[in-house]
Scaffold this active site. Structure first.
Site, PDB file in Angstrom:
ATOM      1  N   HIS A   1      -7.672   5.836  10.229  1.00  0.00           N
ATOM      2  CA  HIS A   1      -6.563   5.175   9.524  1.00  0.00           C
ATOM      3  C   HIS A   1      -7.078   4.483   8.251  1.00  0.00           C
ATOM      4  O   HIS A   1      -7.559   3.354   8.302  1.00  0.00           O
ATOM      5  CB  HIS A   1      -5.930   4.156  10.467  1.00  0.00           C
TER       6      HIS A   1
ATOM      7  N   ASN B   1       0.813  -1.227   0.000  1.00  0.00           N
ATOM      8  CA  ASN B   1       0.000   0.000   0.000  1.00  0.00           C
ATOM      9  C   ASN B   1       0.846   1.276   0.000  1.00  0.00           C
ATOM     10  O   ASN B   1       0.377   2.335   0.404  1.00  0.00           O
ATOM     11  CB  ASN B   1      -0.985  -0.012   1.173  1.00  0.00           C
TER      12      ASN B   1
ATOM     13  N   ARG C   1       2.982   6.381  11.812  1.00  0.00           N
ATOM     14  CA  ARG C   1       2.372   5.819  13.021  1.00  0.00           C
ATOM     15  C   ARG C   1       2.136   6.946  14.033  1.00  0.00           C
ATOM     16  O   ARG C   1       3.014   7.808  14.234  1.00  0.00           O
ATOM     17  CB  ARG C   1       3.278   4.758  13.668  1.00  0.00           C
TER      18      ARG C   1
ATOM     19  N   GLN D   1      -5.520   2.473  18.176  1.00  0.00           N
ATOM     20  CA  GLN D   1      -6.666   2.489  17.262  1.00  0.00           C
ATOM     21  C   GLN D   1      -7.673   1.404  17.601  1.00  0.00           C
ATOM     22  O   GLN D   1      -7.240   0.282  17.865  1.00  0.00           O
ATOM     23  CB  GLN D   1      -6.157   2.332  15.824  1.00  0.00           C
TER      24      GLN D   1
HETATM   25  P1  NAI Z   1      10.382   1.160   4.418  1.00  0.00           P
HETATM   26  O1  NAI Z   1      10.957   0.125   5.330  1.00  0.00           O
HETATM   27  O2  NAI Z   1      10.444   0.963   2.957  1.00  0.00           O
HETATM   28  O3  NAI Z   1      11.046   2.591   4.732  1.00  0.00           O
HETATM   29  C1  NAI Z   1      11.227   3.065   6.029  1.00  0.00           C
HETATM   30  C2  NAI Z   1      12.426   3.997   6.037  1.00  0.00           C
HETATM   31  O4  NAI Z   1      12.518   4.589   7.333  1.00  0.00           O
HETATM   32  C3  NAI Z   1      13.749   3.281   5.763  1.00  0.00           C
HETATM   33  O5  NAI Z   1      14.435   3.946   4.714  1.00  0.00           O
HETATM   34  C4  NAI Z   1      14.487   3.360   7.088  1.00  0.00           C
HETATM   35  O6  NAI Z   1      15.883   3.460   6.924  1.00  0.00           O
HETATM   36  C5  NAI Z   1      13.897   4.648   7.660  1.00  0.00           C
HETATM   37  N1  NAI Z   1      14.065   4.752   9.108  1.00  0.00           N
HETATM   38  C6  NAI Z   1      13.859   3.817  10.045  1.00  0.00           C
HETATM   39  N2  NAI Z   1      14.169   4.314  11.267  1.00  0.00           N
HETATM   40  C7  NAI Z   1      14.575   5.587  11.074  1.00  0.00           C
HETATM   41  C8  NAI Z   1      15.031   6.603  11.958  1.00  0.00           C
HETATM   42  N3  NAI Z   1      15.173   6.384  13.277  1.00  0.00           N
HETATM   43  N4  NAI Z   1      15.367   7.790  11.418  1.00  0.00           N
HETATM   44  C9  NAI Z   1      15.280   7.997  10.074  1.00  0.00           C
HETATM   45  N5  NAI Z   1      14.860   7.073   9.214  1.00  0.00           N
HETATM   46  C10 NAI Z   1      14.500   5.879   9.708  1.00  0.00           C
HETATM   47  O7  NAI Z   1       8.882   1.339   4.918  1.00  0.00           O
HETATM   48  P2  NAI Z   1       7.650   1.957   4.107  1.00  0.00           P
HETATM   49  O8  NAI Z   1       7.005   0.905   3.295  1.00  0.00           O
HETATM   50  O9  NAI Z   1       8.096   3.224   3.451  1.00  0.00           O
HETATM   51  O10 NAI Z   1       6.663   2.310   5.309  1.00  0.00           O
HETATM   52  C11 NAI Z   1       7.041   3.223   6.323  1.00  0.00           C
HETATM   53  C12 NAI Z   1       6.013   3.175   7.442  1.00  0.00           C
HETATM   54  O11 NAI Z   1       4.776   3.733   6.974  1.00  0.00           O
HETATM   55  C13 NAI Z   1       5.630   1.770   7.898  1.00  0.00           C
HETATM   56  O12 NAI Z   1       6.558   1.245   8.817  1.00  0.00           O
HETATM   57  C14 NAI Z   1       4.280   2.004   8.518  1.00  0.00           C
HETATM   58  O13 NAI Z   1       4.432   2.333   9.887  1.00  0.00           O
HETATM   59  C15 NAI Z   1       3.732   3.207   7.761  1.00  0.00           C
HETATM   60  N6  NAI Z   1       2.618   2.829   6.883  1.00  0.00           N
HETATM   61  C16 NAI Z   1       1.401   3.454   7.054  1.00  0.00           C
HETATM   62  C17 NAI Z   1       0.308   3.094   6.311  1.00  0.00           C
HETATM   63  C18 NAI Z   1      -0.998   3.782   6.463  1.00  0.00           C
HETATM   64  O14 NAI Z   1      -2.019   3.254   6.021  1.00  0.00           O
HETATM   65  N7  NAI Z   1      -1.062   4.961   7.050  1.00  0.00           N
HETATM   66  C19 NAI Z   1       0.401   2.014   5.304  1.00  0.00           C
HETATM   67  C20 NAI Z   1       1.761   1.519   5.102  1.00  0.00           C
HETATM   68  C21 NAI Z   1       2.796   1.894   5.895  1.00  0.00           C
END
Ligand code: NAI
Length: 362
Positions: free
Chosen positions: A311, A118, A257, A286
């Site tokens: 959400h 997503n 989040r 949630q």
């Molecule tokens: P991803 O794993 O592809 O990217 C996450 C990025 O955050 C990575 O590049 C990582 O290095 C970086 N990161 C992690 N810890 C960090 C920190 N302390 N400081 C700086 N950068 C940091 O994940 P993706 O697919 O981009 O998703 C990100 C988040 O979005 C998910 O973990 C989820 O919590 C949220 N999400 C929300 C949705 C919604 O419906 N609102 C749906 C899908 C994801």
């Protein structure tokens, strides 16, 4: 018989009206025919809070748990202890912070999610929310609905995105897609803060500059979008102190989040006028309580400045199809003893997997 416990939000009449709402109790991610065909015992519920909930009772002998971040069955350490048979926890979606991953490791429970399912859905929502805030859309729309017509009252807090500095905290799958979509808006600068550097060609494609210091990053941005996972190093990363680094009149968008932010500090920043606005779809827990401070916060100048919704950014009908199919694939592989797609694995065999998932690093 293998027991699959599924925790989803209820669809009610909407699931009848729209059969594509796969992520509902009624449509159960399309799992019913699959489980019937393979002789699996399927239990589906939206009742997930407290010791007497169906979730708490049924987890005791479940082999597999499937849930979504939209209506998460919170698999706490205490729940893990109760779940004597649990071997696999699937997140139908992205983000498995509703699971105590250390406890999952201790009990050798595999945790897998449908990586990428997503990410476009969320990136689009981010761009929309940025525009909704920057252009002061919500009060402008409410004025019309209430029968009013006072252009100055809404134009006084409406800007163009062009010429602004926009930064993403986290430039992974979603953060990068946000940067790609923002490129044509001719922002003054696109920035990112991430402990992983974008590959050179990707950074060049979007023209984004990495800022390694959080204070420097936050203070440079007119708009900040949060796109990192929730883990020990990011919980509460946006708080009174870090909000203080942000420019007065900046906008903050969070679709990652809720618990990345200290809720009261964000509400105070909006209500005091320090932030021009805050928008997003994720809440610390949630469903969010009816009196959550993010529901009614308001910038005193614009009488708006909030673009909060339930959400749902990552649960568009298109996304639901992808994460429903993905969840069944993960279950199928597990049943057949096949290795999971590495990108989908969060923890396995008592250890964090290869996916860049912060809980195992910073
Ligand atoms: P991803 O794993 O592809 O990217 C996450 C990025 O955050 C990575 O590049 C990582 O290095 C970086 N990161 C992690 N810890 C960090 C920190 N302390 N400081 C700086 N950068 C940091 O994940 P993706 O697919 O981009 O998703 C990100 C988040 O979005 C998910 O973990 C989820 O919590 C949220 N999400 C929300 C949705 C919604 O419906 N609102 C749906 C899908 C994801």
């Amino acid at each position: 018989m293998t027991k699959v416990l599924v925790v989803l939000y209820s669809g009610g009449k909407h699931a009848e009206e729209q059969p594509k709402l796969l992520g509902t109790v009624e449509n159960a991610l399309g799992l019913r025919p699959y489980c019937e065909k393979h002789g699996l015992d399927l239990v589906v519920t939206d009742d997930k809070e407290g010791d007497n909930s169906t979730f708490a009772k049924e987890i005791v002998d479940a082999d597999v748990l499937i849930t979504t971040p939209f209506h998460p069955g919170y698999l706490t350490a205490e729940m893990v202890k109760k779940a004597k048979n649990l071997k696999l926890a699937i997140t139908a979606g992205v983000g498995s912070d509703h699971i105590d991953l250390n406890a999952a490791n201790e009990h050798k429970i595999t945790v897998a999610e449908v990586t990428g399912s997503n990410v476009v859905s969320v990136a689009e929502h981010v761009v929309m929310t940025i525009l909704v805030l920057v252009r002061n859309f919500v009060p402008a729309h409410e004025q019309i609905v209430s029968g009013g017509w006072e252009v100055a009252a809404v134009a006084k807090a409406a800007y163009d995105l062009e010429g602004k500095v926009v930064g993403t905290l986290g430039a992974g799958r979603i953060g990068f897609r946000v940067l790609q979509r923002l490129k044509p808006f001719d922002c003054k600068e696109l920035l990112y803060y991430d402990y992983t550097e974008l590959p050179a060609d990707a950074a060049k494609e979007v023209g984004a500059r990495r800022v390694e210091d959080l204070k420097e990053f936050l203070s440079a941005c007119d708009v900040v979008t949060l796109n990192c996972p929730l883990h020990e190093g990011t919980r509460g990363i946006i708080n009174k102190e870090t909000l203080g680094y942000m420019k007065k009149g900046a906008w903050l968008v969070n679709t990652a989040r809720g618990a990345l932010c200290v809720a009261e500090d964000v509400a105070e920043a909006v209500n005091s006028g320090h932030l021009a606005g805050y928008g997003g779809d994720v809440w610390p827990r949630q469903p969010a309580p009816a009196d959550h401070p993010w529901r009614k916060m308001q910038n005193p100048f614009s009488k708006g400045g909030s673009a909060m919704v339930a959400h749902y950014s990552g649960t568009t009908l298109d996304a639901q199809k992808r994460y429903a199919d993905g969840a069944i694939q993960i279950l199928d592989r597990w049943r057949n003893g096949q290795a999971q797609e590495p990108a989908n694995l969060i923890v396995e065999n008592g250890a964090y997997a290869t996916k860049a998932y912060g809980q195992r690093t910073k």
